[in-house]
Design an enzyme around this catalytic site. Structure first.
Site, PDB file in Angstrom:
ATOM      1  N   ARG A  15      16.585  88.504  16.231  1.00 22.39           N
ATOM      2  CA  ARG A  15      16.544  88.077  17.642  1.00 22.39           C
ATOM      3  C   ARG A  15      16.287  89.254  18.566  1.00 22.39           C
ATOM      4  NH1 ARG A  15      21.627  84.355  16.284  1.00 22.39           N
ATOM      5  NH2 ARG A  15      20.328  82.726  15.402  1.00 22.39           N
ATOM      6  N   PHE A  18      11.801  79.741  16.611  1.00 26.97           N
ATOM      7  CA  PHE A  18      12.378  80.427  15.429  1.00 26.97           C
ATOM      8  C   PHE A  18      13.379  81.516  15.800  1.00 26.97           C
ATOM      9  CE2 PHE A  18       8.067  82.796  14.347  1.00 26.97           C
ATOM     10  CZ  PHE A  18       8.195  83.559  15.481  1.00 26.97           C
ATOM     11  N   GLU A  19      13.997  82.097  14.798  1.00 29.49           N
ATOM     12  CA  GLU A  19      15.138  83.024  14.958  1.00 29.49           C
ATOM     13  C   GLU A  19      16.295  82.321  15.678  1.00 29.49           C
ATOM     14  OE1 GLU A  19      15.045  85.800  13.418  1.00 29.49           O
ATOM     15  OE2 GLU A  19      12.972  86.491  13.352  1.00 29.49           O
ATOM     16  N   GLY A  20      16.476  81.043  15.398  1.00 30.13           N
ATOM     17  CA  GLY A  20      17.479  80.228  16.098  1.00 30.13           C
ATOM     18  C   GLY A  20      16.838  79.696  17.366  1.00 30.13           C
ATOM     19  N   ASN A  31      20.811  79.442  20.629  1.00 26.58           N
ATOM     20  CA  ASN A  31      21.140  80.781  21.139  1.00 26.58           C
ATOM     21  C   ASN A  31      21.861  80.732  22.477  1.00 26.58           C
ATOM     22  OD1 ASN A  31      20.353  83.208  19.487  1.00 26.58           O
ATOM     23  ND2 ASN A  31      18.551  81.909  19.218  1.00 26.58           N
TER      24      ASN A  31
END
Ligand SMILES: Cc1cc2nc3c(=O)[nH]c(=O)nc-3n(C[C@H](O)[C@H](O)[C@H](O)COP(=O)(O)OP(=O)(O)OC[C@H]3O[C@@H](n4cnc5c(N)ncnc54)[C@H](O)[C@@H]3O)c2cc1C
Length: 597
Positions: free
Chosen positions: A268, A406-408, A413
């Protein structure tokens, strides 16, 4: 709050109850020669190897992408975050972020490269044994091997621990037999080594395994047809009775979920850097076009509407950049502290990075959303040409969208920002609840008003302190009403999350401009003050809106009105001639014909 203690390295989320001295933050204006040289090497690579091949690689040419990745490995770009003993260059986190920013301008190449260098390599670097590091990391660092990270499954996306991929020990105890399916895997088409997350037997939590592509039973589907980042290979991978040697278990049994999350925190933060590179590229494309395109007998860059757009692009990018490098130095500080305490290099690094989970989520959400804004305006500045597939901004627009997923996802987040900050405070990392309760007791006198002879930066610091008080009041008020059920009130959590993020970024901009002034003198800092003025003016409004949305969602009657008027007071800032300030920023950009702030 006025007496808040200044500290060099704050704990994650602690900025909410502390003040930072500008001399303690790192700003991009302080990059040294070596760092700038590394950035230049990355930039040259994009110019010579990536941009000329972009159209072909976006036709989903797996071989071409693979060869570009390997070339970058040959030049040493893949080893920037890897220690020297594993064939890397062991650069600081600040330098890693600068490299990530620069490569971020590389469209789908950036996604493939970052997936390899980050989630594809670092689980083994940070959690592997010495043998695993020697066997894999030394070759991943040079591009001899390409890596991938396999967490997501058809039924396990945001709920990553819900995966069904299973591992069981073979009767002879030499292998784990892996069965299952992963989807949306970046670099799947050519990755030689994958970190695969699976549950051993009926475990409740995941374990992690290093799986080689040529182990019998591993099969990869053709690439997905995607909206953007088309050159990046994304595919499903199937594991059918794959025999994974027991020595390829990564970390301990049941440690996979922790590994997955730590690596995502790191991903992130690096995504936060990538999007800055992409945003600067979009700004450069915008201003170049605006300086060439004539309508009504004038260059469109002379029109106020266009100046407003490019100035906003610059201010938001500058803001995200300020927060990124502020956090990067905090991370370097913590890594050094852990190393000093005798921690293994790899573990010190990942523990230092993943400690800052609150800020990691902020950078990810903030950065991905400003990039969407910046690239959207870039398309608009290009008019009809912005809609043409011939133009780089058209690709940039499509490629940008994935960053919110993506990446959560940004929804996950946003929740993480609040949840993690509150958990860390409950653990005793900092006194959020005591200070929030204190603030709540003195609502009517809470907003600090202008002091006599207040300096420019004292005024801005006062605004930031007021924003922090607004955050605390809303947290305290919401907890009073919802208690433990606050977790089910996602709308209110989102309001709080946005207040926290805007405050962190706003404070980062203030600290950067203050530091620039101390480095270069006030004469050189005029335009930076313009950026800070406009930014704080806008941020106050955003924080006010989020605060009022929250207050009216949990309070009613007189209490709601009392809280609302406190929020109004806490988010009141002096008026700014935003038109003139933005024009000055735009004029510099237009004159330079590129982002040079
Ligand atoms: C191009 C691309 C590359 C990728 N690369 C990789 C990779 O290399 N490795 C890998 O493992 N994965 C990868 N992913 C997967 C990616 O991380 C997931 O797509 C992402 O985490 C979201 O999961 P999902 O798609 O199942 O969406 P879902 O989880 O089904 O979410 C759908 C919607 O519901 C929302 N939502 C879900 N849960 C909640 C909740 N609790 N509260 C509020 N809202 C919620 C989400 O925010 C989203 O808006 C990639 C995906 C893409 C598209």
């Amino acid at each position: 709050m006025q007496q808040m203690e200044a500290k060099r390295v704050l704990k994650s989320g602690e900025f909410l109850v502390s003040e930072t001295d500008s001399k303690d933050v790192f700003v991009p204006e302080e990059f040294n020669e070596e760092q700038l040289m590394i950035a230049q090497t990355c930039k040259d690579f994009l110019e010579t190897e990536v941009y000329p091949n972009m159209d072909n690689v976006d036709k989903q040419d797996r071989d071409l992408m693979k060869s570009m990745l390997k070339k970058s490995g040959g030049l040493g770009l893949m080893g920037i975050s890897i220690p020297e003993e594993y064939n890397g260059f062991g650069q600081s986190f600040v330098t890693q972020m600068l490299a990530a920013e620069t490569i971020g301008a590389g469209y789908s190449f950036s996604v493939a490269f970052m997936a390899h260098c980050g989630i594809g390599t670092l689980p083994i670097m940070y959690y592997g044994t010495e043998e695993q590091r020697q066997k894999y990391v030394t070759r991943l660092a040079t591009g001899e091997l390409i890596g991938a990270y396999c967490l997501t499954e058809p039924g396990a996306g945001s709920d990553a621990n819900a995966g069904k991929t299973n591992a069981r020990l073979s009767d002879d105890g030499k292998y784990y037999i892996l069965n299952g399916q992963k989807m949306w895997i970046t670099n799947a088409g050519f990755a030689d080594v994958q970190t695969v997350f699976a549950k051993i037997d009926n475990d409740r939590v995941l374990s992690a395994f290093i799986v080689e592509r040529n182990f019998p039973g591993v099969t990869v589907n053709p690439d997905e047809h995607k909206m953007g980042i088309k050159g990046s290979s994304t595919a499903q991978i199937f594991f059918n009775d794959v025999k994974v040697p027991v020595e390829n278990l990564l970390g301990k049994r049941g440690e996979g979920f922790r590994i997955a999350l730590s690596i995502l925190h790191m991903g992130r933060i690096k995504l936060g850097a990538n999007v800055i590179g992409a945003a600067k590229k979009a700004i450069n494309d915008s201003v170049k076009y605006a300086n060439e395109r004539k309508q009504f007998g004038s260059l469109i860059s002379t029109f106020g509407s266009i100046k407003h757009k490019v100035a906003q692009q610059v201010i938001l990018t500058f803001a995200a950049e300020s927060a990124n490098y502020r956090l990067s130095k905090d991370i370097d500080g913590l890594i050094e502290k852990y190393k000093g305490e005798g921690c293994d290099k790899g573990r010190a690094t990942i523990d230092g990075i993943s400690h800052y989970a609150v800020e990691a989520a902020i950078l990810k959400v903030y950065g991905s959303e400003i990039l969407d804004f910046v690239i959207d305006e870039a398309v608009q500045i290009h008019g009809g040409m912005g809609y043409s597939a011939e133009m780089a901004v058209e690709k940039g627009y499509r490629d940008s969208r994935i960053n919110r997923i993506f990446e959560g996802t940004n929804e996950i987040n946003r929740l993480l920002v609040v949840d993690t900050a509150m958990k860390r405070a409950m653990k005793g990392d900092f006194d959020l609840f005591g200070k929030a309760a204190e603030a709540y007791e003195s609502l009517s006198s809470l907003a600090e008003s202008r002091m006599d002879h207040e300096s420019y930066f004292q005024e801005k610091s006062r605004y930031i302190r007021n924003f922090k008080k607004a955050v605390m009041i809303v947290i305290h008020g919401a907890m009073k009403i919802f208690e433990k059920n606050l977790v089910s009130e996602q709308e209110v959590q989102n309001n709080i999350s946005d207040m926290i993020s805007e405050t962190y970024v706003g404070e980062s901009v203030k600290l950067r401009v203050e530091k620039i002034e101390s480095l270069k003198g006030s004469a050189a800092a005029g335009l930076y003050r313009d950026m800070l003025d406009v930014f704080i003016y806008d941020v106050a409004e955003k924080i006010r809106k989020a605060a009022l949305d929250a207050v009216y969602s949990f309070a009613s009657g007189e209490e709601a009105e009392r809280l609302a008027s406190t929020m109004m007071a806490l988010t009141t800032v002096a008026g700014v001639n935003v038109k003139s300030a933005r024009r000055r920023i735009a004029d510099k950009l237009i004159e330079d014909n590129m982002y040079k702030f």
